[in-house]
Motif scaffolding. Structure first.
Motif, PDB file in Angstrom:
ATOM      1  N   UNK A 122       4.103   0.646   2.404  1.00 17.17           N
ATOM      2  CA  UNK A 122       3.341  -0.092   3.476  1.00 17.17           C
ATOM      3  C   UNK A 122       2.800  -1.431   3.027  1.00 17.17           C
ATOM      4  N   UNK A 123       2.271  -2.030   4.047  1.00 13.55           N
ATOM      5  CA  UNK A 123       1.865  -3.399   3.613  1.00 13.55           C
ATOM      6  C   UNK A 123       0.320  -3.569   4.393  1.00 13.55           C
ATOM      7  N   UNK A 124      -0.503  -3.856   3.604  1.00 16.47           N
ATOM      8  CA  UNK A 124      -1.730  -4.536   4.326  1.00 16.47           C
ATOM      9  C   UNK A 124      -1.997  -5.920   3.723  1.00 16.47           C
ATOM     10  N   UNK A 125      -1.690  -6.921   4.592  1.00 17.86           N
ATOM     11  CA  UNK A 125      -1.869  -8.281   4.509  1.00 17.86           C
ATOM     12  C   UNK A 125      -2.478  -8.985   5.586  1.00 17.86           C
TER      13      UNK A 125
ATOM     14  N   UNK B 208       0.972  -1.365  -0.084  1.00 13.31           N
ATOM     15  CA  UNK B 208      -0.032   0.017   0.027  1.00 13.31           C
ATOM     16  C   UNK B 208       0.688   1.220  -0.043  1.00 13.31           C
ATOM     17  N   UNK B 209       0.492   2.609  -0.224  1.00 12.37           N
ATOM     18  CA  UNK B 209       1.298   3.664  -0.420  1.00 12.37           C
ATOM     19  C   UNK B 209       1.886   3.874   0.914  1.00 12.37           C
ATOM     20  N   UNK B 210       3.262   4.222   0.963  1.00 16.31           N
ATOM     21  CA  UNK B 210       3.894   4.768   2.122  1.00 16.31           C
ATOM     22  C   UNK B 210       4.383   5.974   2.064  1.00 16.31           C
ATOM     23  N   UNK B 211       5.518   6.289   2.720  1.00 21.41           N
ATOM     24  CA  UNK B 211       5.719   7.840   3.115  1.00 21.41           C
ATOM     25  C   UNK B 211       6.467   8.044   1.514  1.00 21.41           C
ATOM     26  N   UNK B 212       6.981   7.160   0.827  1.00 20.17           N
ATOM     27  CA  UNK B 212       7.761   7.571  -0.218  1.00 20.17           C
ATOM     28  C   UNK B 212       7.416   6.322  -0.969  1.00 20.17           C
TER      29      UNK B 212
ATOM     30  N   UNK C 275      -3.026  -0.861   7.894  1.00 22.52           N
ATOM     31  CA  UNK C 275      -2.113   0.189   7.562  1.00 22.52           C
ATOM     32  C   UNK C 275      -0.748  -0.161   8.114  1.00 22.52           C
ATOM     33  N   UNK C 276      -0.303  -1.178   7.793  1.00 19.17           N
ATOM     34  CA  UNK C 276       1.058  -1.721   8.385  1.00 19.17           C
ATOM     35  C   UNK C 276       2.156  -1.610   7.622  1.00 19.17           C
ATOM     36  N   UNK C 277       3.360  -2.055   8.048  1.00 17.53           N
ATOM     37  CA  UNK C 277       4.698  -1.844   7.640  1.00 17.53           C
ATOM     38  C   UNK C 277       5.301  -3.275   7.239  1.00 17.53           C
ATOM     39  N   UNK C 278       6.448  -3.120   6.740  1.00 15.88           N
ATOM     40  CA  UNK C 278       7.238  -4.268   6.146  1.00 15.88           C
ATOM     41  C   UNK C 278       8.054  -5.315   7.006  1.00 15.88           C
ATOM     42  N   UNK C 279       8.082  -5.169   8.308  1.00 15.51           N
ATOM     43  CA  UNK C 279       8.773  -5.771   9.003  1.00 15.51           C
ATOM     44  C   UNK C 279       8.297  -6.324  10.196  1.00 15.51           C
TER      45      UNK C 279
END
Lengths: 423, 423
Positions: free
Chosen positions: B40-43, B31-35, B101-105
């Motif tokens: 980001x990730x929505x899984x 999903x769109x992230x800061x750049x 609305x999560x992240x990659x880690x």
């Protein structure tokens, strides 16, 4: 003008047929209600259910010789021809969409009352000089696409028809896309231009308040509509982990919403309890229990019968919210306004005469809710006919008016239309 | 026990491969992230995206000879065989689902660190006495189905596996139906019994707080997890028309929610800012701007490292909410609790030795977030390895740890696994 009503017109209003049509419409979008015999209705605008209801109305109109047409906003018209077809028509109607958890009478009764009144006029053999048109305005409720009254606002020139193109419903569909899909599905119905100059407009509606029932009255002669202002407040903070982020470091949009509503409750305090302040819709993002919310969007609905109060309190909202929030960026946008409206005297006078001639107990009153009628006021003499509803309830499956109460209102409408179509 | 680490094990952890796998996983649900470079990730758990991520993991495991198996909760295991196959295995892993609305880690790093560590152990030619299993627990986040940690709670016996059968996601799908669909899609993967008695459990995770970064440290040696209690508050009032109903006659669920949150803010006040109180999720019905809301449901997430504080404040919530609301019926339900946990000393000691042997700067610390590790504590010696994350941000697309920071954590894990698998 006459204060007598043709007896055959009154008897031509068929209470049983009128009620049966209301119940048939209520089946389109039925949802559970207070009892199995009293379902509610959820019929959002520009949906397949809305289209099914419109097709049903067109069919009933065709059976008695009314010609259907649709404008660019999806507003639907059924025309009873006058002896002088070029005369400005008398317009009557309301809307067919409901609130998401709505009832069987709000809106749809005004449309079916128009149909029944015209059918009675024709059955009574009354030729009217002016044409009479029954209208179903698009999206009065604003439940799927906010604000409401888009159809009548665009038709009357209150707003440009493309104003709401990018408004989205909860599924992300734009109003423009839903309207285009709808018009494509109704491509077989003749298209008419948007707008017009009717001779007069009269709208039947349940009262949506407790007064007529409490005072044992039959008819509300509506003299005007209180004003409304709708705002959207958008708070933008920062998501954080609910377990690790100290409260002092948060930019919590939910907490700033609570601060804003606390401040708005103070701003809208009214010892007389006439001012209406409602936060009815809240959207939180990402809306999970273990994440600090970074975005909240909430609505404000503010109403008052006095323009100066509505202006003073409404204009203060943005500043009060700005001052109340602590950690988020805030944007306050006014999405809709309708100043308090007084109807011109002609139509209320005609409604009052019709009720008196039929021996019904009527009361002059203002409407607490807004209606499509509000936007017709700058265009032509306008009025409304209210009937009592149980406990004043509306926007709920328990909303109810008795068949005889509705038929009485429809008889007043029929006589009012004959009166206005003569002038 | 040894305080030295085989140099070929350390060099066998391939930072570039490890990072590439993380990025490949991040593409599943991007999903769109800061750049644009930092999406980001929505899984969400038990979705096609989750299954695609699991298939990818199984494939990478198969390439290096790890056998996959799945239990009745969908927990996924990859097994590295020990020289003594009947010995209790050492377990490592985390979860693959993300916040909406999560992240990659968050989560996935712990799983891929397990894979990378095992791959390095095998590449270095190190035979371990005990088997090592890499686990991906089902639904740690609780973003789609609340609460989180269902997979590890059921596996460890903290709750019966049918506890959450009727929990629904925002679309109305039950957890049971989603799990059955998932298991049917993974029917080709060998099934294993639910539960087990590992020799030890160690989980890698980003810190989700600012401390390691701020103090210039490499490794957090996690010694325990603060406690959490989750509640749901349900308010039931009555819908009314926003324009017609005087405020004094309303049963407005939004206004009672505001009263409740005001009271809870007082209850949870903590001058030391250690207590964490979050209202992260709010659902309003019917959620339209011109109707008084008849129902509001909101969540409470309460956390503290001290059991007595968590019990005292948490137990007071229902009474405080009851006393605060004015016009609605209220129900407060505790949906989840995990008391503060101290890890047994064995695993933290092994992590600390591994970090020291590699010359990394480590700090003993408690976890602010809860993790699957919490539920392993009654089952076996347990520990966690934290690495710094930028600005302490998690549960957001901006969540970030550098490739070298993650590789350092994975090297500590590899050495810790070798250490534990020897014992």
């Amino acid at each position: 003008m006459s204060d007598r009503v043709a007896p055959n017109l009154i008897s031509a209003v068929d209470e049983a047929r009128h009620w049966a049509r209301l119940m048939e419409m209520a089946a389109l979008g039925a949802i559970p209600g207070p009892t199995p015999e009293e379902p509610g209705v959820n019929r959002a605008c520009l949906t397949p259910l809305d289209r099914a209801a419109r097709r049903k109305l067109i069919g009933w109109g065709a059976e008695i010789g009314l010609a259907a047409s649709v404008d660019a906003m999806g507003n639907l018209f059924l025309r009873h021809e006058g002896t002088e077809p070029s005369a400005e028509p008398v317009l009557t109607g309301s809307h067919m969409d409901t609130q998401p958890n709505g009832g069987r009478f709000d809106g749809i009764w005004g449309v079916l009352a128009g149909l029944e009144a015209v059918q009675a006029i024709r059955a009574a053999g009354i030729a009217t000089r002016r044409p009479i048109e029954v209208v179903a305005w698009t999206n009065e409720e604003g439940g799927r696409f906010a604000p409401g009254c888009m159809g009548s606002m665009a038709w009357s020139g209150h707003a440009a028809p493309d104003t709401w193109d990018m408004v989205i419903d909860p599924e992300g569909t734009t109003f423009r896309a839903a309207l285009e899909q709808h018009l494509a599905a109704e491509a077989d119905i003749p298209r008419r231009p948007l707008g017009g100059r009717p001779h007069a407009y009269v709208e039947c509606h349940i009262e949506q308040g407790p007064r007529l029932e409490a005072e044992g009255l039959d008819i509300g002669v509506v003299t005007g509509i209180q004003g409304s202002r709708w705002f959207v407040v958008e708070l933008t903070g920062k998501t954080d982990h609910a377990g690790t982020t100290p409260l002092a470091l948060r930019h919590d949009a939910v907490q700033d919403m609570v601060r804003a509503i606390n401040a708005l409750n103070l701003l809208t305090r009214d010892p007389k309890d006439v001012l209406r302040f409602t936060v009815g819709r809240i959207e939180v993002s990402p809306n999970t229990s273990n994440t600090v919310a970074d975005r909240v969007r909430f609505t404000i609905d503010l109403r008052h019968p006095a323009k100066e109060v509505l202006l003073a309190r409404g204009d203060a909202i943005a500043g009060v919210v700005q001052a109340a929030v602590r950690d988020c960026r805030v944007a306050v946008t006014e999405r809709f306004h309708a100043m308090p409206t007084d109807f011109q005297p002609e139509v209320p006078a005609a409604v009052e005469r019709a009720a008196a001639a039929q021996g019904l107990k009527a009361l002059r009153m203002a409407s607490g809710a807004f209606h499509d009628a509000q936007f017709l006021v700058p265009v032509c003499p306008t009025g409304m006919i209210f009937v009592p509803c149980r406990d004043g309830v509306s926007h709920h499956p328990a909303e109810y008016s008795r068949p005889d109460q509705l038929a009485a209102g429809t008889r007043v409408l029929a006589a009012t239309l004959v009166d206005l179509a003569r002038g």
